[in-house]
Design a protein around this motif. Structure first.
Motif, PDB file in Angstrom:
ATOM      1  N   VAL A  90      -5.712   3.502  -9.016  1.00 54.70           N
ATOM      2  CA  VAL A  90      -5.971   3.746  -7.604  1.00 54.70           C
ATOM      3  C   VAL A  90      -5.715   5.224  -7.319  1.00 54.70           C
ATOM      4  CG1 VAL A  90      -3.598   3.152  -6.918  1.00 54.70           C
ATOM      5  CG2 VAL A  90      -5.447   2.952  -5.258  1.00 54.70           C
ATOM      6  N   VAL A  91      -6.438   5.761  -6.344  1.00 49.19           N
ATOM      7  CA  VAL A  91      -6.189   7.148  -5.959  1.00 49.19           C
ATOM      8  C   VAL A  91      -4.751   7.246  -5.444  1.00 49.19           C
ATOM      9  CG1 VAL A  91      -8.586   7.761  -5.476  1.00 49.19           C
ATOM     10  CG2 VAL A  91      -7.183   6.769  -3.676  1.00 49.19           C
ATOM     11  N   SER A  92      -4.106   8.366  -5.685  1.00 48.26           N
ATOM     12  CA  SER A  92      -2.696   8.526  -5.333  1.00 48.26           C
ATOM     13  C   SER A  92      -2.422   8.250  -3.864  1.00 48.26           C
ATOM     14  CB  SER A  92      -2.228   9.941  -5.694  1.00 48.26           C
ATOM     15  OG  SER A  92      -2.251  10.113  -7.087  1.00 48.26           O
ATOM     16  N   SER A  93      -3.344   8.617  -2.997  1.00 43.99           N
ATOM     17  CA  SER A  93      -3.127   8.413  -1.559  1.00 43.99           C
ATOM     18  C   SER A  93      -3.123   6.938  -1.175  1.00 43.99           C
ATOM     19  CB  SER A  93      -4.188   9.152  -0.754  1.00 43.99           C
ATOM     20  OG  SER A  93      -5.471   8.648  -1.063  1.00 43.99           O
ATOM     21  N   GLY A  94      -3.646   6.063  -2.030  1.00 45.24           N
ATOM     22  CA  GLY A  94      -3.696   4.641  -1.724  1.00 45.24           C
ATOM     23  C   GLY A  94      -2.710   3.800  -2.506  1.00 45.24           C
ATOM     24  N   PHE A  95      -1.835   4.447  -3.267  1.00 44.46           N
ATOM     25  CA  PHE A  95      -0.893   3.738  -4.137  1.00 44.46           C
ATOM     26  C   PHE A  95       0.008   2.774  -3.361  1.00 44.46           C
ATOM     27  CE2 PHE A  95       3.212   3.680  -6.453  1.00 44.46           C
ATOM     28  CZ  PHE A  95       2.791   3.074  -7.616  1.00 44.46           C
ATOM     29  N   VAL A  96       0.617   3.239  -2.291  1.00 49.07           N
ATOM     30  CA  VAL A  96       1.541   2.407  -1.518  1.00 49.07           C
ATOM     31  C   VAL A  96       0.786   1.265  -0.837  1.00 49.07           C
ATOM     32  CG1 VAL A  96       3.135   2.395   0.445  1.00 49.07           C
ATOM     33  CG2 VAL A  96       3.200   4.262  -1.212  1.00 49.07           C
ATOM     34  N   LYS A  97      -0.414   1.529  -0.365  1.00 51.20           N
ATOM     35  CA  LYS A  97      -1.216   0.475   0.264  1.00 51.20           C
ATOM     36  C   LYS A  97      -1.532  -0.631  -0.732  1.00 51.20           C
ATOM     37  CE  LYS A  97      -3.441   3.094   3.906  1.00 51.20           C
ATOM     38  NZ  LYS A  97      -4.678   3.619   4.444  1.00 51.20           N
ATOM     39  N   LEU A  98      -1.931  -0.248  -1.942  1.00 51.61           N
ATOM     40  CA  LEU A  98      -2.254  -1.248  -2.954  1.00 51.61           C
ATOM     41  C   LEU A  98      -1.022  -2.058  -3.321  1.00 51.61           C
ATOM     42  CD1 LEU A  98      -4.151  -2.574  -4.995  1.00 51.61           C
ATOM     43  CD2 LEU A  98      -3.585  -0.718  -6.591  1.00 51.61           C
ATOM     44  N   TRP A  99       0.077  -1.393  -3.601  1.00 49.98           N
ATOM     45  CA  TRP A  99       1.307  -2.076  -4.007  1.00 49.98           C
ATOM     46  C   TRP A  99       1.749  -3.060  -2.917  1.00 49.98           C
ATOM     47  CZ3 TRP A  99       5.230   0.539  -7.619  1.00 49.98           C
ATOM     48  CH2 TRP A  99       6.258  -0.344  -7.951  1.00 49.98           C
ATOM     49  N   SER A 100       1.746  -2.608  -1.677  1.00 50.03           N
ATOM     50  CA  SER A 100       2.197  -3.480  -0.583  1.00 50.03           C
ATOM     51  C   SER A 100       1.252  -4.668  -0.397  1.00 50.03           C
ATOM     52  CB  SER A 100       2.343  -2.689   0.714  1.00 50.03           C
ATOM     53  OG  SER A 100       1.109  -2.125   1.108  1.00 50.03           O
ATOM     54  N   ALA A 101      -0.043  -4.443  -0.501  1.00 58.80           N
ATOM     55  CA  ALA A 101      -1.006  -5.539  -0.334  1.00 58.80           C
ATOM     56  C   ALA A 101      -0.835  -6.590  -1.422  1.00 58.80           C
ATOM     57  CB  ALA A 101      -2.428  -4.990  -0.331  1.00 58.80           C
ATOM     58  N   LEU A 102      -0.640  -6.151  -2.657  1.00 60.83           N
ATOM     59  CA  LEU A 102      -0.469  -7.103  -3.752  1.00 60.83           C
ATOM     60  C   LEU A 102       0.847  -7.862  -3.609  1.00 60.83           C
ATOM     61  CD1 LEU A 102      -1.713  -5.018  -6.813  1.00 60.83           C
ATOM     62  CD2 LEU A 102      -2.958  -6.756  -5.518  1.00 60.83           C
ATOM     63  N   THR A 103       1.891  -7.159  -3.206  1.00 57.95           N
ATOM     64  CA  THR A 103       3.204  -7.790  -3.074  1.00 57.95           C
ATOM     65  C   THR A 103       3.203  -8.874  -2.000  1.00 57.95           C
ATOM     66  OG1 THR A 103       4.271  -5.742  -3.785  1.00 57.95           O
ATOM     67  CG2 THR A 103       5.644  -7.328  -2.638  1.00 57.95           C
ATOM     68  N   LEU A 104       2.460  -8.651  -0.913  1.00 54.35           N
ATOM     69  CA  LEU A 104       2.478  -9.588   0.200  1.00 54.35           C
ATOM     70  C   LEU A 104       1.433 -10.703   0.103  1.00 54.35           C
ATOM     71  CD1 LEU A 104       3.176  -7.045   3.047  1.00 54.35           C
ATOM     72  CD2 LEU A 104       4.763  -8.666   2.010  1.00 54.35           C
ATOM     73  N   LEU A 105       0.576 -10.647  -0.903  1.00 50.98           N
ATOM     74  CA  LEU A 105      -0.411 -11.713  -1.072  1.00 50.98           C
ATOM     75  C   LEU A 105       0.294 -12.996  -1.484  1.00 50.98           C
ATOM     76  CD1 LEU A 105      -3.521 -12.274  -1.161  1.00 50.98           C
ATOM     77  CD2 LEU A 105      -3.322 -11.981  -3.626  1.00 50.98           C
ATOM     78  N   GLY A 106      -0.075 -14.124  -0.871  1.00 53.08           N
ATOM     79  CA  GLY A 106       0.619 -15.369  -1.167  1.00 53.08           C
ATOM     80  C   GLY A 106      -0.257 -16.522  -1.614  1.00 53.08           C
ATOM     81  N   PHE A 107      -1.596 -16.375  -1.458  1.00 48.82           N
ATOM     82  CA  PHE A 107      -2.476 -17.492  -1.804  1.00 48.82           C
ATOM     83  C   PHE A 107      -3.719 -17.019  -2.540  1.00 48.82           C
ATOM     84  CE2 PHE A 107      -0.002 -19.176   1.692  1.00 48.82           C
ATOM     85  CZ  PHE A 107       0.251 -20.469   1.275  1.00 48.82           C
ATOM     86  N   TYR A 108      -4.180 -17.851  -3.482  1.00 46.35           N
ATOM     87  CA  TYR A 108      -5.452 -17.660  -4.174  1.00 46.35           C
ATOM     88  C   TYR A 108      -6.134 -19.019  -4.199  1.00 46.35           C
ATOM     89  CZ  TYR A 108      -8.802 -17.246  -7.975  1.00 46.35           C
ATOM     90  OH  TYR A 108      -9.951 -17.291  -8.725  1.00 46.35           O
ATOM     91  N   GLN A 109      -7.287 -19.124  -3.573  1.00 43.43           N
ATOM     92  CA  GLN A 109      -8.040 -20.382  -3.459  1.00 43.43           C
ATOM     93  C   GLN A 109      -7.149 -21.522  -2.945  1.00 43.43           C
ATOM     94  OE1 GLN A 109      -9.891 -21.050  -7.282  1.00 43.43           O
ATOM     95  NE2 GLN A 109     -11.511 -19.573  -6.860  1.00 43.43           N
ATOM     96  N   ASN A 110      -6.449 -21.254  -1.862  1.00 47.73           N
ATOM     97  CA  ASN A 110      -5.559 -22.224  -1.200  1.00 47.73           C
ATOM     98  C   ASN A 110      -4.412 -22.712  -2.089  1.00 47.73           C
ATOM     99  OD1 ASN A 110      -7.021 -22.114   1.234  1.00 47.73           O
ATOM    100  ND2 ASN A 110      -8.513 -23.570   0.407  1.00 47.73           N
ATOM    101  N   ARG A 111      -4.064 -21.937  -3.094  1.00 46.95           N
ATOM    102  CA  ARG A 111      -2.917 -22.263  -3.950  1.00 46.95           C
ATOM    103  C   ARG A 111      -1.932 -21.115  -3.872  1.00 46.95           C
ATOM    104  NH1 ARG A 111      -5.986 -23.069  -9.501  1.00 46.95           N
ATOM    105  NH2 ARG A 111      -5.358 -20.927  -9.398  1.00 46.95           N
ATOM    106  N   ARG A 112      -0.648 -21.425  -3.967  1.00 39.72           N
ATOM    107  CA  ARG A 112       0.379 -20.394  -3.947  1.00 39.72           C
ATOM    108  C   ARG A 112       0.192 -19.458  -5.137  1.00 39.72           C
ATOM    109  NH1 ARG A 112       3.001 -19.384   0.305  1.00 39.72           N
ATOM    110  NH2 ARG A 112       4.673 -18.510  -0.895  1.00 39.72           N
ATOM    111  N   CYS A 113       0.428 -18.183  -4.920  1.00 39.58           N
ATOM    112  CA  CYS A 113       0.361 -17.208  -6.008  1.00 39.58           C
ATOM    113  C   CYS A 113       1.245 -16.025  -5.657  1.00 39.58           C
ATOM    114  CB  CYS A 113      -1.077 -16.737  -6.259  1.00 39.58           C
ATOM    115  SG  CYS A 113      -1.708 -15.606  -5.023  1.00 39.58           S
TER     116      CYS A 113
END
Length: 119
Positions: A90-113
């Motif tokens: 990821v471009v350096s300016s978007g590093f924190v956005k990517l990390w935070s988005a991945l960390t807070l994701l909780g579901f994949y196809q209605n299943r916990r992840c």
């Protein structure tokens, strides 16, 4: 009368020149950051393909940061479907956005992840 260069007892030393400090923040010369991540699906089930994995990353960005986050240039450099691990760029300016988005994701196809950042 003062001697040649001798100081009188109790005399103050001359003031030292003021020190100046400059703060510098250095960025990666390449302009990119890398994340090694692993998707955890505790209940098993279907594993995402490489394309689905990329879509999951983009949807995580969209969910937390809106369309601006979804437009962030993220590349899946490697993906191992067996271990559900990947290396993302990821471009350096978007590093924190990517990390935070991945960390807070909780579901994949209605299943916990959960995404774990390994490195």
């Amino acid at each position: 009368r003062r001697g040649s260069g001798a100081r009188m007892a109790g005399a103050e030393p001359p003031p030292a020149p003021e020190a100046t400090f400059e703060r510098r923040v250095l960025r990666s010369a390449a302009g990119h950051q890398f994340l090694r991540v692993q998707l955890e699906l505790p209940d098993g089930g279907a594993r995402p393909s490489a394309v689905q994995f990329k879509q999951l990353v983009v949807s995580a960005l969209r969910e937390l940061h809106g369309e601006v986050g979804a437009a962030l240039p993220v590349d899946v450099l490697t993906y191992e479907e067996k271990t559900l691990s990947a290396i993302l760029r990821v471009v350096s300016s978007g590093f924190v956005k990517l990390w935070s988005a991945l960390t807070l994701l909780g579901f994949y196809q209605n299943r916990r992840c959960a995404f774990r950042v390994l490195q």
